[in-house]
Write a protein that holds these residues in place. Sequence first.
Motif, PDB file in Angstrom:
ATOM      1  N   ASN A  35       0.934  -1.474  -0.028  1.00 18.68           N
ATOM      2  CA  ASN A  35       0.059  -0.127   0.106  1.00 18.68           C
ATOM      3  C   ASN A  35       0.776   1.031  -0.018  1.00 18.68           C
ATOM      4  OD1 ASN A  35      -2.115  -1.392   0.178  1.00 18.68           O
ATOM      5  ND2 ASN A  35      -2.357  -1.481   2.278  1.00 18.68           N
ATOM      6  N   GLY A  36       2.066   1.188   0.091  1.00 17.30           N
ATOM      7  CA  GLY A  36       3.059   2.424  -0.016  1.00 17.30           C
ATOM      8  C   GLY A  36       4.126   2.126   0.926  1.00 17.30           C
ATOM      9  N   TYR A  37       4.427   3.069   1.840  1.00 16.33           N
ATOM     10  CA  TYR A  37       5.420   2.937   2.957  1.00 16.33           C
ATOM     11  C   TYR A  37       4.989   3.097   4.345  1.00 16.33           C
ATOM     12  CZ  TYR A  37       8.525   3.252  -1.154  1.00 16.33           C
ATOM     13  OH  TYR A  37       9.076   3.106  -2.167  1.00 16.33           O
ATOM     14  N   LYS A  38       5.086   2.052   5.041  1.00 22.13           N
ATOM     15  CA  LYS A  38       4.693   2.092   6.423  1.00 22.13           C
ATOM     16  C   LYS A  38       5.994   2.352   7.454  1.00 22.13           C
ATOM     17  CE  LYS A  38       1.141  -1.407   6.301  1.00 22.13           C
ATOM     18  NZ  LYS A  38       0.243  -1.812   7.270  1.00 22.13           N
ATOM     19  N   LEU A  39       5.598   3.311   8.479  1.00 18.44           N
ATOM     20  CA  LEU A  39       6.364   3.839   9.373  1.00 18.44           C
ATOM     21  C   LEU A  39       6.160   3.252  10.466  1.00 18.44           C
ATOM     22  CD1 LEU A  39       6.406   6.224   7.009  1.00 18.44           C
ATOM     23  CD2 LEU A  39       7.144   7.591   8.985  1.00 18.44           C
ATOM     24  N   SER A  99       4.305   8.165  -0.787  1.00 19.33           N
ATOM     25  CA  SER A  99       5.493   8.258  -1.587  1.00 19.33           C
ATOM     26  C   SER A  99       6.680   7.801  -0.643  1.00 19.33           C
ATOM     27  CB  SER A  99       5.593   9.378  -1.947  1.00 19.33           C
ATOM     28  OG  SER A  99       5.719  10.358  -1.049  1.00 19.33           O
ATOM     29  N   LYS A 100       8.056   7.558  -0.974  1.00 19.29           N
ATOM     30  CA  LYS A 100       9.170   7.288  -0.079  1.00 19.29           C
ATOM     31  C   LYS A 100       9.455   8.584   0.530  1.00 19.29           C
ATOM     32  CE  LYS A 100      12.607   4.351  -1.188  1.00 19.29           C
ATOM     33  NZ  LYS A 100      13.743   4.035  -1.621  1.00 19.29           N
ATOM     34  N   THR A 101       9.223   9.670  -0.415  1.00 17.85           N
ATOM     35  CA  THR A 101       9.665  11.204   0.131  1.00 17.85           C
ATOM     36  C   THR A 101       8.707  11.492   1.333  1.00 17.85           C
ATOM     37  OG1 THR A 101      10.176  11.668  -2.121  1.00 17.85           O
ATOM     38  CG2 THR A 101       9.827  13.478  -0.775  1.00 17.85           C
ATOM     39  N   GLY A 102       7.457  11.318   1.438  1.00 17.73           N
ATOM     40  CA  GLY A 102       6.723  11.513   2.307  1.00 17.73           C
ATOM     41  C   GLY A 102       7.107  10.629   3.646  1.00 17.73           C
ATOM     42  N   ALA A 103       7.455   9.503   3.434  1.00 16.17           N
ATOM     43  CA  ALA A 103       7.824   8.425   4.624  1.00 16.17           C
ATOM     44  C   ALA A 103       9.234   9.235   5.181  1.00 16.17           C
ATOM     45  CB  ALA A 103       7.878   7.181   4.103  1.00 16.17           C
ATOM     46  N   ILE A 104      10.053   9.697   4.484  1.00 13.89           N
ATOM     47  CA  ILE A 104      11.298  10.089   4.887  1.00 13.89           C
ATOM     48  C   ILE A 104      11.168  11.328   5.658  1.00 13.89           C
ATOM     49  CG2 ILE A 104      13.532  11.022   4.262  1.00 13.89           C
ATOM     50  CD1 ILE A 104      13.724   8.831   2.255  1.00 13.89           C
ATOM     51  N   ALA A 105      10.287  12.088   5.098  1.00 13.96           N
ATOM     52  CA  ALA A 105      10.086  13.663   5.820  1.00 13.96           C
ATOM     53  C   ALA A 105       8.997  13.422   7.140  1.00 13.96           C
ATOM     54  CB  ALA A 105       9.071  14.375   4.761  1.00 13.96           C
ATOM     55  N   ILE A 106       8.385  12.381   7.187  1.00 11.38           N
ATOM     56  CA  ILE A 106       7.669  12.196   8.512  1.00 11.38           C
ATOM     57  C   ILE A 106       8.637  11.593   9.316  1.00 11.38           C
ATOM     58  CG2 ILE A 106       5.891  10.841   9.699  1.00 11.38           C
ATOM     59  CD1 ILE A 106       3.980  11.611   6.943  1.00 11.38           C
ATOM     60  N   ALA A 107       9.406  10.709   8.926  1.00  7.02           N
ATOM     61  CA  ALA A 107      10.237   9.888   9.720  1.00  7.02           C
ATOM     62  C   ALA A 107      11.406  11.151  10.563  1.00  7.02           C
ATOM     63  CB  ALA A 107      11.213   8.789   9.273  1.00  7.02           C
ATOM     64  N   LYS A 108      11.799  11.884   9.471  1.00  9.16           N
ATOM     65  CA  LYS A 108      12.639  12.920  10.058  1.00  9.16           C
ATOM     66  C   LYS A 108      12.062  13.996  11.143  1.00  9.16           C
ATOM     67  CE  LYS A 108      15.667  16.785   8.708  1.00  9.16           C
ATOM     68  NZ  LYS A 108      15.382  18.102   8.252  1.00  9.16           N
ATOM     69  N   GLN A 151       1.067  16.166  10.224  1.00 12.21           N
ATOM     70  CA  GLN A 151      -0.284  15.810   9.444  1.00 12.21           C
ATOM     71  C   GLN A 151      -0.166  16.440   8.087  1.00 12.21           C
ATOM     72  OE1 GLN A 151      -2.903  14.330  10.661  1.00 12.21           O
ATOM     73  NE2 GLN A 151      -3.983  15.034   8.706  1.00 12.21           N
ATOM     74  N   MET A 152       0.568  17.663   8.174  1.00 13.13           N
ATOM     75  CA  MET A 152       0.658  18.473   6.802  1.00 13.13           C
ATOM     76  C   MET A 152       1.375  17.779   5.942  1.00 13.13           C
ATOM     77  SD  MET A 152       0.301  21.165   4.743  1.00 13.13           S
ATOM     78  CE  MET A 152      -0.281  22.474   6.095  1.00 13.13           C
ATOM     79  N   ILE A 153       2.356  17.281   6.014  1.00 11.70           N
ATOM     80  CA  ILE A 153       3.133  16.083   5.135  1.00 11.70           C
ATOM     81  C   ILE A 153       2.220  15.082   4.761  1.00 11.70           C
ATOM     82  CG2 ILE A 153       5.090  14.385   5.083  1.00 11.70           C
ATOM     83  CD1 ILE A 153       6.555  16.315   6.712  1.00 11.70           C
ATOM     84  N   SER A 154       1.339  14.446   5.892  1.00 11.11           N
ATOM     85  CA  SER A 154       0.548  13.310   5.508  1.00 11.11           C
ATOM     86  C   SER A 154      -0.568  13.710   4.266  1.00 11.11           C
ATOM     87  CB  SER A 154      -0.219  12.885   6.604  1.00 11.11           C
ATOM     88  OG  SER A 154      -0.992  11.530   6.326  1.00 11.11           O
ATOM     89  N   SER A 210       3.446  19.229  -5.147  1.00 13.50           N
ATOM     90  CA  SER A 210       3.524  18.724  -3.563  1.00 13.50           C
ATOM     91  C   SER A 210       4.554  17.894  -3.159  1.00 13.50           C
ATOM     92  CB  SER A 210       2.121  17.700  -3.606  1.00 13.50           C
ATOM     93  OG  SER A 210       0.968  18.399  -3.834  1.00 13.50           O
ATOM     94  N   LEU A 211       5.280  17.380  -3.882  1.00  6.62           N
ATOM     95  CA  LEU A 211       6.661  16.513  -3.593  1.00  6.62           C
ATOM     96  C   LEU A 211       7.786  17.578  -3.459  1.00  6.62           C
ATOM     97  CD1 LEU A 211       6.872  13.636  -6.176  1.00  6.62           C
ATOM     98  CD2 LEU A 211       6.843  13.399  -3.733  1.00  6.62           C
ATOM     99  N   GLU A 212       7.663  18.869  -3.962  1.00  7.17           N
ATOM    100  CA  GLU A 212       8.792  19.777  -3.379  1.00  7.17           C
ATOM    101  C   GLU A 212       8.285  20.283  -2.183  1.00  7.17           C
ATOM    102  OE1 GLU A 212       8.832  22.956  -6.648  1.00  7.17           O
ATOM    103  OE2 GLU A 212       9.319  21.660  -8.169  1.00  7.17           O
ATOM    104  N   VAL A 213       7.133  20.681  -1.894  1.00  2.83           N
ATOM    105  CA  VAL A 213       7.030  20.870  -0.467  1.00  2.83           C
ATOM    106  C   VAL A 213       7.368  20.052   0.548  1.00  2.83           C
ATOM    107  CG1 VAL A 213       5.103  21.681   1.109  1.00  2.83           C
ATOM    108  CG2 VAL A 213       4.936  22.530  -1.130  1.00  2.83           C
ATOM    109  N   ILE A 214       7.020  18.586   0.221  1.00  5.48           N
ATOM    110  CA  ILE A 214       7.396  17.764   1.063  1.00  5.48           C
ATOM    111  C   ILE A 214       9.145  17.760   1.244  1.00  5.48           C
ATOM    112  CG2 ILE A 214       7.569  15.265   1.419  1.00  5.48           C
ATOM    113  CD1 ILE A 214       4.960  15.021   0.255  1.00  5.48           C
TER     114      ILE A 214
END
Length: 143
Positions: A44-48, A62-71, A83-86, A132-136
């Motif tokens: 389904n995507g990337y799980k954190l 996206s992997k980009t979103g997962a890395i941003a949330i993890a950071k 929540q914004m990144i999600s 959207s990816l640039e903002v993430i």
Amino acid sequence: MNIDKSLALQLEEIITAGLEDVPIPYQKGNSIRIKHIAIRKHKNGYKLFDCATNSHVVTTFSKTGAIAIAKILAEGGAQSDVQMISTLDDKVAKHYMDAVFAKRAYETSKDEVRRDNAEVLLDIAMDKAYQSLEVIESYIFDK
């Protein structure tokens, strides 16, 4: 040979122990780790996962979103940023699916007007997904 393997394992343990306090992504097995957050690819995507509490945090497209949330989580950031990144990741997923639909319509349509319309929709969907990816990515590199 056994001495080399044990030395390599000791070196890996030293490096891994040093990286636990620094929010630098590194790969361990089939997951990407940033401090105590593990990112794993899923159908389904990337799980954190939070390894400290052994719980699922969120699933991203996206992997980009997962890395941003993890950071953000590794640095102890605000839940509003997560929540914004999600939300942005959901927009990337929506526009990606729109692009897939428009591309299919473009490739299979025999009507010239319909093909032109699908081409415009494809360009719009791709542009919005990249915006959207640039903002993430700004959450990863700028903050």
